[in-house]
Design an enzyme around this catalytic site. Structure first.
Site, short mmCIF file in Angstrom:
data_model
loop_
_atom_site.label_atom_id
_atom_site.label_comp_id
_atom_site.label_asym_id
_atom_site.label_seq_id
_atom_site.Cartn_x
_atom_site.Cartn_y
_atom_site.Cartn_z
N GLU A 59 0.72 -1.12 -0.03
CA GLU A 59 0.07 -0.15 -0.13
C GLU A 59 0.95 1.41 -0.13
OE1 GLU A 59 -3.06 -0.23 -0.65
OE2 GLU A 59 -3.09 -2.39 -0.42
N ASP A 77 3.29 -4.71 -5.42
CA ASP A 77 4.10 -6.06 -4.96
C ASP A 77 5.34 -6.07 -4.77
OD1 ASP A 77 1.21 -7.22 -4.58
OD2 ASP A 77 1.52 -8.44 -6.59
#
Length: 775
Positions: free
Chosen positions: A613, A676
């Site tokens: 995030e 990721d």
């Protein structure tokens, strides 16, 4: 949250960690001597004692000084051993058998070991290595489209919420708590829902003017009485059904300190425009199933000329699909190119077949001037919608708008309607049987009473101590990103300063919003009537109240601390127009996060999600917004050009992945892939910082992996998942995340430290010579 993956390992290459336990031999007498204590020297001193009387005073003083110094060294050695070789904060401590820390370590070891497939080489296929055991042992439940390790956390959260709703009282109290329980019971009352049958929906249809312009043919007089704008007001402003376009109240992307009305492309029932174009066998089947669904629902509602209506409505949706820009398109990822702020007067000229001032006055209960500004995100689309309105018969447009309301509300009707929905879902996604009623009703309670339910959840299942620990974990990972920004050779000083400022100003919300601890504040979120015997009416009351709250925002001051999702949500998110990261209590649960687990697992579990995030603030989407959440290009052209070149490497990497003969779209999934990869690196280096500060962790019982290896295993096991083949088709078509298998493989194979941890040979699948890297 996110999706599935595979991997391989030579276990004779793994380095076993040896450790000396203070709970081991000698523990009954107290703490055993730490390694390095000068036992030999102690014996020598003792053995020489008989010669002391013959030593002179100077020698005695010297010996005394040496003994004193040796004692200090021993104390210092003991202190160092306690810090570095003894139990660490993660929980391996000097405790008796059966203590919570030992139990947690044993539980973690069992979970990891059961999920692994030791027959696979992690350097060949790390996902299959990390998840092979889990994939063998689990099947997809009949009522689910997917099932994975994170879904198992969701099941645990659901069970907790069900128990809370089943109680007559308890929790923080307040009217909202009583309402959510009454709402849940009304949803479970299938006898009453069956008794009512289609009647609640027929009343809504009548409120919208009925089918076919009230049953009359399109002829002079009738057509003149029909008003598209009034029906749009009903659809959008009363029933919250997007038709032809969407109307929302959102933060102004260019000035995030104010709210603005935003208009965008919308109005399709199927989740992706290409499904209407029937370009392959799968989409043809889905489109045919949708047509059957339409006819069945129209028949259940007693409509005339069902086949004709369904065909005409479908044709309108197909026309909308043809002018809708795909979310895969570059245009939909470049917010600046979409953003078009116009006055109501200008909007009226762009789409002359709609009465915008009247429509917005009705919905917002305002008297807007022609100079009121709105943001148009799909200018070309809206121009073509205006042409579609002009060229489509009123009766057909009317039926399309009514249908959009019906589709939004049909899931709340009696079993025949729900069966029709399930049959469509079965063709689209492959679900074997409908969800059980209690799960459906819990989902509706979450949707309509999210914060009220969240107050119950955090009252019993998330502590202030856990909140503080996760906040510290977030700060550790933010610190690493700050360091990383200083090291990037492709970023110049001006861009680096702006990136640092964005990190410094980023808001982090953990666990739950503080107002949930105040029942009166929660009650204000749900000031509408709820009765146990009127489920459909409860839904309508909730929708109308939500619309009221939304339209009031247009003149309110922006509070950037508000939450998008309730705390029980099994999710985490970053909002670029707030520069805000949120980690709800629902995702801060075992096995993603457990305060008693080794920190290698917490950093590999929730830590990589936090890093993910955080990285979204700097990906191809979030990177368009500055530290205040405003749409502003803060990169120099040179730095941005280098960023795009590095991102293109990731696009090519994921373009080479295929699932069921479908190619992953590297451009469409770019933002998630950057997040990721970046999240994995940030969490790994944050864990290394933790080890430097607290000392190495004890190994897990009966597992021969180092904690660096366990970190990567925990990351991969976040994404152990099974999907039905039909749902994979839709995932690749619509999801901005790559399939889970490739989320793992793509991330670990591009990280040098992974290859080092597992001793992967150069040019092995998980350790290619050439690697992609942005952050």
């Amino acid at each position: 949250m996110e999706p599935p993956y595979s991997l391989t390992a030579h276990y004779d290459e793994f380095q076993e960690v040896k450790y000396v336990s203070r709970c081991g031999a000698g523990g009954a007498r107290g703490a055993s001597l730490p390694p390095g204590f000068p036992l030999g020297a102690a014996r020598s001193a003792t053995g020489a004692r008989s010669g002391l009387p013959r030593w002179n005073r100077r020698e005695v003083c010297l010996l005394s000084g040496l003994v004193f110094a040796a004692g200090l060294c021993a104390i210092l050695a003991a202190m160092l051993a306690l810090k570095y070789l003894g139990p660490v904060a993660a929980g391996g401590g000097a405790c008796p058998e059966g203590c919570p820390e030992r139990k947690a370590f044993a539980r973690a070891a069992r979970f990891l070991a059961a999920n692994l497939d030791a027959s696979i080489d992690p350097c060949q296929d790390f996902y299959s290595f990390a998840c092979g055991g889990w994939l063998r042992r689990h099947a997809i439940p009949d009522d689910k489209l997917t099932y994975g390790t994170i879904a198992a956390i969701g099941e645990q959260n659901e069970e907790r919420l069900r128990r809370l709703l089943a109680r007559p009282g308890g929790g923080p109290g307040g009217a909202a708590q009583r309402k959510v329980r009454a709402f849940f019971r009304s949803c479970l009352d299938m006898r009453e829902i069956e008794r009512l049958g289609p009647r609640p929906m027929l009343e809504v249809i009548e409120d919208c003017g009925g089918w076919d312009l009230g049953g009359a043919e399109e002829r002079p007089g009738v057509a003149a009485r029909w008003d598209l704008n009034r029906l749009l007001y009903k659809a959008q402003g009363v029933y919250s059904a997007a038709a032809l376009f969407s109307l929302t109240v959102s933060l102004d992307d260019r000035n995030s300190s104010r709210y603005v009305i935003r208009i965008d492309q919308d109005g399709l029932t199927l989740p992706e425009r290409t499904l209407y174009l029937a370009q392959d066998e799968d989409s043809e089947k889905i489109l045919a199933a949708y047509r059957v669904f339409m006819e069945r629902v129209l028949s259940l509602l007693g409509a005339d000329a069902v086949e004709q209506k369904a065909q005409e409505i479908l044709q309108v949706e197909q026309q909308l699909a043809n002018i809708t820009v795909s979310e895969h398109d570059d245009l939909r990822r470049d917010v600046s190119s979409m953003y078009n702020k116009v006055t109501l007067g200008q909007l009226q000229k762009i789409t002359p077949h709609l009465r915008w001032k009247w429509l917005l006055d009705q919905i917002f209960q305002e008297d807007f001037s022609e100079e009121e500004e709105v943001v148009l995100l799909a200018t070309d689309y809206m121009q073509q919608v205006s042409q579609l309105i002009r060229s489509t018969p009123h009766r057909v447009l009317h039926n399309y708008l009514v249908w959009r309301v019906v589709v939004v509300l049909s899931e709340h009707l009696s079993p025949p309607f729900r069966e029709a929905l399930h049959e469509l879902a079965q063709e689209m996604e492959g679900s074997d049987k409908p969800q059980e009623l209690a799960r459906v009703c819990l989902g509706q309670a979450n949707r309509h009473f999210g914060m009220a339910l969240g107050a119950l959840f955090v009252h019993e299942h998330f502590s202030a101590a856990s909140k503080a620990k996760v906040q510290q974990l977030v700060e550790d990972i933010k610190y690493i990103l700050g360091q990383r920004l200083e090291e990037l050779d492709w970023m110049d000083a001006e861009t680096r300063a702006a990136a640092r400022a964005k990190l410094q100003y980023m808001m982090v919300m953990v666990g739950y919003p503080d107002f949930l601890l105040k029942p009166d504040a929660v009650d204000k979120e749900y000031e509408f009537e709820v009765h146990e015997k009127t489920y459909f009416k409860n839904i309508l009351n909730s929708i109308r109240f939500s619309i009221q709250l939304s339209v009031k925002k247009i003149r309110q001051e922006v509070d950037k601390s508000t939450w998008l999702l309730p705390p029980q949500a099994l999710n985490a998110y970053y909002l670029p127009n707030k520069n805000q990261m949120v980690f709800p209590a629902g995702i801060l649960q075992p096995t993603l996060y457990d305060p008693d687990f080794p920190q290698s697992l917490n950093y590999g579990g929730i830590g990589t999600i936090i890093g993910h995030e955080l990285t979204h603030g700097y990906d191809d989407w979030g990177g368009q917004y500055d530290r205040s959440g405003n749409l502003l290009h803060w990169w120099t052209e040179a730095s941005y050009s280098r960023f795009l070149r590095k991102a293109e490497c990731i696009v090519r990497l994921y373009d080479n992945f295929t699932v069921y003969n479908q190619r992953v779209n590297g451009k469409h999934t770019l933002g998630e892939n950057i997040a990721d990869m970046g999240g994995l690196k940030l969490a790994y280096h944050a864990y290394q910082k933790w080890v430097r500060e607290h000392g190495p962790e004890h190994p897990l019982p009966r597992l021969k992996y180092t904690h660096d290896q366990l970190f990567f295993i925990a990351f991969a096991q976040n994404w152990c998942i099974k999907r039905r083949s039909q749902s994979i088709y839709l995932q690749v078509l619509t999801d901005k995340h790559a399939p889970e298998h490739y989320r793992v493989l793509g991330s670990v194979s591009q990280f040098e430290e992974f290859g080092r941890a597992f001793h992967c040979p150069k040019d092995s699948p998980m350790n290619p010579a050439h690697k992609c890297s942005v952050w």
